[in-house]
Write a protein that holds these residues in place. Structure first.
Motif, PDB file in Angstrom:
ATOM      1  N   HIS A 130      42.565  50.942  27.095  1.00 15.68           N
ATOM      2  CA  HIS A 130      41.991  51.538  25.971  1.00 15.68           C
ATOM      3  C   HIS A 130      43.399  52.307  25.155  1.00 15.68           C
ATOM      4  CE1 HIS A 130      43.013  55.639  27.754  1.00 15.68           C
ATOM      5  NE2 HIS A 130      42.235  55.322  28.691  1.00 15.68           N
ATOM      6  N   ALA A 131      42.937  52.948  24.187  1.00 17.75           N
ATOM      7  CA  ALA A 131      43.712  53.257  22.979  1.00 17.75           C
ATOM      8  C   ALA A 131      44.809  54.054  23.319  1.00 17.75           C
ATOM      9  CB  ALA A 131      42.843  53.681  21.697  1.00 17.75           C
ATOM     10  N   ARG A 132      44.654  54.815  24.493  1.00 15.54           N
ATOM     11  CA  ARG A 132      45.362  55.903  24.886  1.00 15.54           C
ATOM     12  C   ARG A 132      46.366  55.406  26.096  1.00 15.54           C
ATOM     13  NH1 ARG A 132      47.357  59.365  21.530  1.00 15.54           N
ATOM     14  NH2 ARG A 132      47.513  60.833  23.130  1.00 15.54           N
ATOM     15  N   SER A 133      46.156  54.379  26.594  1.00 11.38           N
ATOM     16  CA  SER A 133      46.855  53.803  27.933  1.00 11.38           C
ATOM     17  C   SER A 133      48.529  54.127  27.625  1.00 11.38           C
ATOM     18  CB  SER A 133      46.937  52.344  27.871  1.00 11.38           C
ATOM     19  OG  SER A 133      45.290  52.157  28.108  1.00 11.38           O
ATOM     20  N   LYS A 134      48.923  54.598  28.913  1.00 13.95           N
ATOM     21  CA  LYS A 134      50.517  55.043  28.705  1.00 13.95           C
ATOM     22  C   LYS A 134      51.504  53.550  28.467  1.00 13.95           C
ATOM     23  CE  LYS A 134      49.621  58.854  31.783  1.00 13.95           C
ATOM     24  NZ  LYS A 134      49.911  59.418  33.427  1.00 13.95           N
ATOM     25  N   MET A 135      51.063  52.742  29.227  1.00 14.88           N
ATOM     26  CA  MET A 135      52.061  51.424  28.984  1.00 14.88           C
ATOM     27  C   MET A 135      51.068  50.417  28.608  1.00 14.88           C
ATOM     28  SD  MET A 135      54.115  52.126  32.730  1.00 14.88           S
ATOM     29  CE  MET A 135      52.963  53.245  33.451  1.00 14.88           C
ATOM     30  N   MET A 136      51.671  49.566  27.911  1.00 13.89           N
ATOM     31  CA  MET A 136      50.937  48.402  27.253  1.00 13.89           C
ATOM     32  C   MET A 136      51.782  47.220  27.716  1.00 13.89           C
ATOM     33  SD  MET A 136      50.350  46.866  23.193  1.00 13.89           S
ATOM     34  CE  MET A 136      48.808  45.854  23.080  1.00 13.89           C
ATOM     35  N   GLN A 137      51.185  46.438  28.839  1.00 15.16           N
ATOM     36  CA  GLN A 137      51.880  45.456  29.444  1.00 15.16           C
ATOM     37  C   GLN A 137      51.306  43.708  28.838  1.00 15.16           C
ATOM     38  OE1 GLN A 137      52.410  45.259  34.137  1.00 15.16           O
ATOM     39  NE2 GLN A 137      50.578  44.074  33.746  1.00 15.16           N
ATOM     40  N   ILE A 138      52.561  43.300  28.441  1.00 11.65           N
ATOM     41  CA  ILE A 138      52.220  41.930  27.743  1.00 11.65           C
ATOM     42  C   ILE A 138      52.773  40.832  28.613  1.00 11.65           C
ATOM     43  CG2 ILE A 138      52.405  40.759  25.597  1.00 11.65           C
ATOM     44  CD1 ILE A 138      52.941  43.501  24.125  1.00 11.65           C
ATOM     45  N   SER A 139      51.962  40.070  28.797  1.00 15.67           N
ATOM     46  CA  SER A 139      52.403  38.832  29.926  1.00 15.67           C
ATOM     47  C   SER A 139      52.077  37.612  28.992  1.00 15.67           C
ATOM     48  CB  SER A 139      51.732  38.608  31.037  1.00 15.67           C
ATOM     49  OG  SER A 139      50.321  38.607  30.851  1.00 15.67           O
ATOM     50  N   GLN A 140      52.196  36.620  29.712  1.00 16.09           N
ATOM     51  CA  GLN A 140      52.234  35.207  28.949  1.00 16.09           C
ATOM     52  C   GLN A 140      50.740  34.761  28.863  1.00 16.09           C
ATOM     53  OE1 GLN A 140      56.511  33.725  30.186  1.00 16.09           O
ATOM     54  NE2 GLN A 140      54.954  32.910  31.232  1.00 16.09           N
ATOM     55  N   ALA A 141      50.017  34.589  29.885  1.00 20.01           N
ATOM     56  CA  ALA A 141      48.632  34.280  29.830  1.00 20.01           C
ATOM     57  C   ALA A 141      47.892  34.370  31.253  1.00 20.01           C
ATOM     58  CB  ALA A 141      48.521  32.650  29.531  1.00 20.01           C
ATOM     59  N   PRO A 142      46.848  34.624  31.380  1.00 17.92           N
ATOM     60  CA  PRO A 142      46.005  34.838  32.699  1.00 17.92           C
ATOM     61  C   PRO A 142      46.110  33.464  33.640  1.00 17.92           C
ATOM     62  CG  PRO A 142      44.719  35.593  31.095  1.00 17.92           C
ATOM     63  CD  PRO A 142      45.703  34.646  30.337  1.00 17.92           C
ATOM     64  N   SER A 143      46.351  33.572  34.766  1.00 20.82           N
ATOM     65  CA  SER A 143      46.492  32.519  35.704  1.00 20.82           C
ATOM     66  C   SER A 143      44.989  31.845  35.884  1.00 20.82           C
ATOM     67  CB  SER A 143      47.027  33.187  37.104  1.00 20.82           C
ATOM     68  OG  SER A 143      45.935  33.853  37.818  1.00 20.82           O
ATOM     69  N   ARG A 144      44.987  30.591  36.748  1.00 24.75           N
ATOM     70  CA  ARG A 144      43.642  30.070  37.026  1.00 24.75           C
ATOM     71  C   ARG A 144      42.787  31.443  38.025  1.00 24.75           C
ATOM     72  NH1 ARG A 144      40.773  27.307  40.856  1.00 24.75           N
ATOM     73  NH2 ARG A 144      39.531  25.617  40.038  1.00 24.75           N
ATOM     74  N   ASN A 145      43.218  31.969  38.811  1.00 23.83           N
ATOM     75  CA  ASN A 145      42.427  32.902  39.642  1.00 23.83           C
ATOM     76  C   ASN A 145      42.119  34.067  38.750  1.00 23.83           C
ATOM     77  OD1 ASN A 145      41.455  33.374  42.434  1.00 23.83           O
ATOM     78  ND2 ASN A 145      42.857  35.113  42.513  1.00 23.83           N
ATOM     79  N   VAL A 146      42.783  34.733  37.766  1.00 26.63           N
ATOM     80  CA  VAL A 146      42.377  35.460  36.798  1.00 26.63           C
ATOM     81  C   VAL A 146      41.231  34.997  35.989  1.00 26.63           C
ATOM     82  CG1 VAL A 146      43.113  36.936  35.116  1.00 26.63           C
ATOM     83  CG2 VAL A 146      44.402  36.839  36.901  1.00 26.63           C
ATOM     84  N   HIS A 147      41.294  33.712  35.693  1.00 22.60           N
ATOM     85  CA  HIS A 147      40.270  33.278  34.873  1.00 22.60           C
ATOM     86  C   HIS A 147      38.992  33.242  35.507  1.00 22.60           C
ATOM     87  CE1 HIS A 147      38.100  30.110  32.122  1.00 22.60           C
ATOM     88  NE2 HIS A 147      37.903  29.533  33.480  1.00 22.60           N
ATOM     89  N   LEU A 148      39.061  32.845  36.930  1.00 21.87           N
ATOM     90  CA  LEU A 148      37.867  32.812  37.885  1.00 21.87           C
ATOM     91  C   LEU A 148      37.337  34.087  38.304  1.00 21.87           C
ATOM     92  CD1 LEU A 148      39.028  29.894  40.357  1.00 21.87           C
ATOM     93  CD2 LEU A 148      37.331  29.706  38.356  1.00 21.87           C
ATOM     94  N   THR A 149      38.202  34.991  38.439  1.00 19.18           N
ATOM     95  CA  THR A 149      37.734  36.380  38.681  1.00 19.18           C
ATOM     96  C   THR A 149      37.235  37.339  37.560  1.00 19.18           C
ATOM     97  OG1 THR A 149      40.007  37.261  38.997  1.00 19.18           O
ATOM     98  CG2 THR A 149      38.791  36.390  41.068  1.00 19.18           C
ATOM     99  N   GLY A 150      37.884  37.101  36.597  1.00 19.19           N
ATOM    100  CA  GLY A 150      37.873  38.138  35.319  1.00 19.19           C
ATOM    101  C   GLY A 150      38.507  39.359  35.348  1.00 19.19           C
ATOM    102  N   LYS A 151      39.397  39.284  36.467  1.00 18.67           N
ATOM    103  CA  LYS A 151      40.349  40.330  36.590  1.00 18.67           C
ATOM    104  C   LYS A 151      41.832  40.415  36.504  1.00 18.67           C
ATOM    105  CE  LYS A 151      40.344  44.236  39.843  1.00 18.67           C
ATOM    106  NZ  LYS A 151      40.121  44.916  41.223  1.00 18.67           N
ATOM    107  N   ALA A 152      42.413  40.796  35.530  1.00 14.40           N
ATOM    108  CA  ALA A 152      44.036  40.635  35.381  1.00 14.40           C
ATOM    109  C   ALA A 152      44.857  40.768  36.634  1.00 14.40           C
ATOM    110  CB  ALA A 152      44.344  41.640  34.143  1.00 14.40           C
ATOM    111  N   PHE A 153      45.723  40.066  36.694  1.00 14.16           N
ATOM    112  CA  PHE A 153      46.832  39.921  37.620  1.00 14.16           C
ATOM    113  C   PHE A 153      46.229  40.218  38.857  1.00 14.16           C
ATOM    114  CE2 PHE A 153      49.402  40.588  34.163  1.00 14.16           C
ATOM    115  CZ  PHE A 153      50.743  40.093  34.529  1.00 14.16           C
ATOM    116  N   ASN A 154      44.939  39.275  39.375  1.00 10.68           N
ATOM    117  CA  ASN A 154      44.463  39.070  40.542  1.00 10.68           C
ATOM    118  C   ASN A 154      44.831  38.006  41.138  1.00 10.68           C
ATOM    119  OD1 ASN A 154      42.540  39.814  42.732  1.00 10.68           O
ATOM    120  ND2 ASN A 154      40.828  38.754  41.491  1.00 10.68           N
ATOM    121  N   ASP A 155      45.988  38.046  41.447  1.00  7.24           N
ATOM    122  CA  ASP A 155      46.545  36.691  42.099  1.00  7.24           C
ATOM    123  C   ASP A 155      48.009  36.985  42.630  1.00  7.24           C
ATOM    124  OD1 ASP A 155      48.370  37.286  39.857  1.00  7.24           O
ATOM    125  OD2 ASP A 155      47.704  35.729  38.594  1.00  7.24           O
TER     126      ASP A 155
END
Length: 192
Positions: free
Chosen positions: A31-56
């Motif tokens: 959300h707009a007040r998150s302490k850290m903004m983490q910017i990666s390259q792209a979601p993995s296949r597992n993240v695509h399948l589960t819909g949950k960021a960094f779930n790999d």
């Protein structure tokens, strides 16, 4: 409320519909007040399948080994706004590895996200994300010193993927010296 509207737009984006060979599934969290903004390259296949960021496997290394935090802390929107230069899994290359993230996604969405999130720290993950945000500066130099992005403190991490083992073997000082400094920075911000 502006950011929530933008996130809904991102989540409904189908710009790459004909590009991947499967329906795009944009991933964004925070959300707009998150302490850290983490910017990666792209979601993995597992993240695509589960819909949950960094779930790999990369996420396991990042959360448990590098940050030394729990899922509860990582997925707490007060702590992390999780996004990427490409919000969708870009598919696999015929000979292995993921396709490069389409930069059109970053140009369309990421700049607006960065304007609307009032974070205290940027965490940039991976060479492609670093190149997009910092230009042609040396990736190693970016990793081994604190940076500034949009007037705020920033740290750059190598990609935590198991496929990145060659980089870690070539740079043992990352885990020995730099990683403890980064972890301390992240944990001290989480404690506030």
């Amino acid at each position: 409320m502006e950011l929530e509207a933008l996130k809904r737009e991102i989540e409904q984006c189908q710009d790459c519909k004909g590009r991947f060979g499967f329906p795009p599934k944009p991933i964004v969290h925070g959300h707009a007040r998150s302490k850290m903004m983490q910017i990666s390259q792209a979601p993995s296949r597992n993240v695509h399948l589960t819909g949950k960021a960094f779930n790999d496997l990369s996420g396991d290394t990042l959360k448990y080994k590098w940050y030394e935090i729990t899922d509860e802390v990582f997925y707490d929107e007060d702590n992390f706004y999780i996004t990427a230069i490409s919000h969708c899994f870009p598919g696999k290359k015929p000979k292995g590895g993921d396709n490069p993230p389409p930069l059109s996604c970053a140009r369309k969405w990421l700049e607006r996200e960065m304007q609307l999130v009032d974070n205290e720290l940027y965490i940039v993950i991976g060479a492609r994300a670093a190149k997009f945000l910092f230009g042609n500066r040396s990736f190693e130099e970016l990793i081994f010193a604190n940076q500034v992005l949009k007037g705020k403190p920033a740290i750059v991490l190598p990609h935590p993927s198991p496929l990145n083992n060659r980089w870690f073997k070539k740079h043992p000082e990352f885990e020995a010296i730099r990683l403890p400094e980064i972890r301390e920075q992240v944990l001290s911000l989480l404690e506030r």
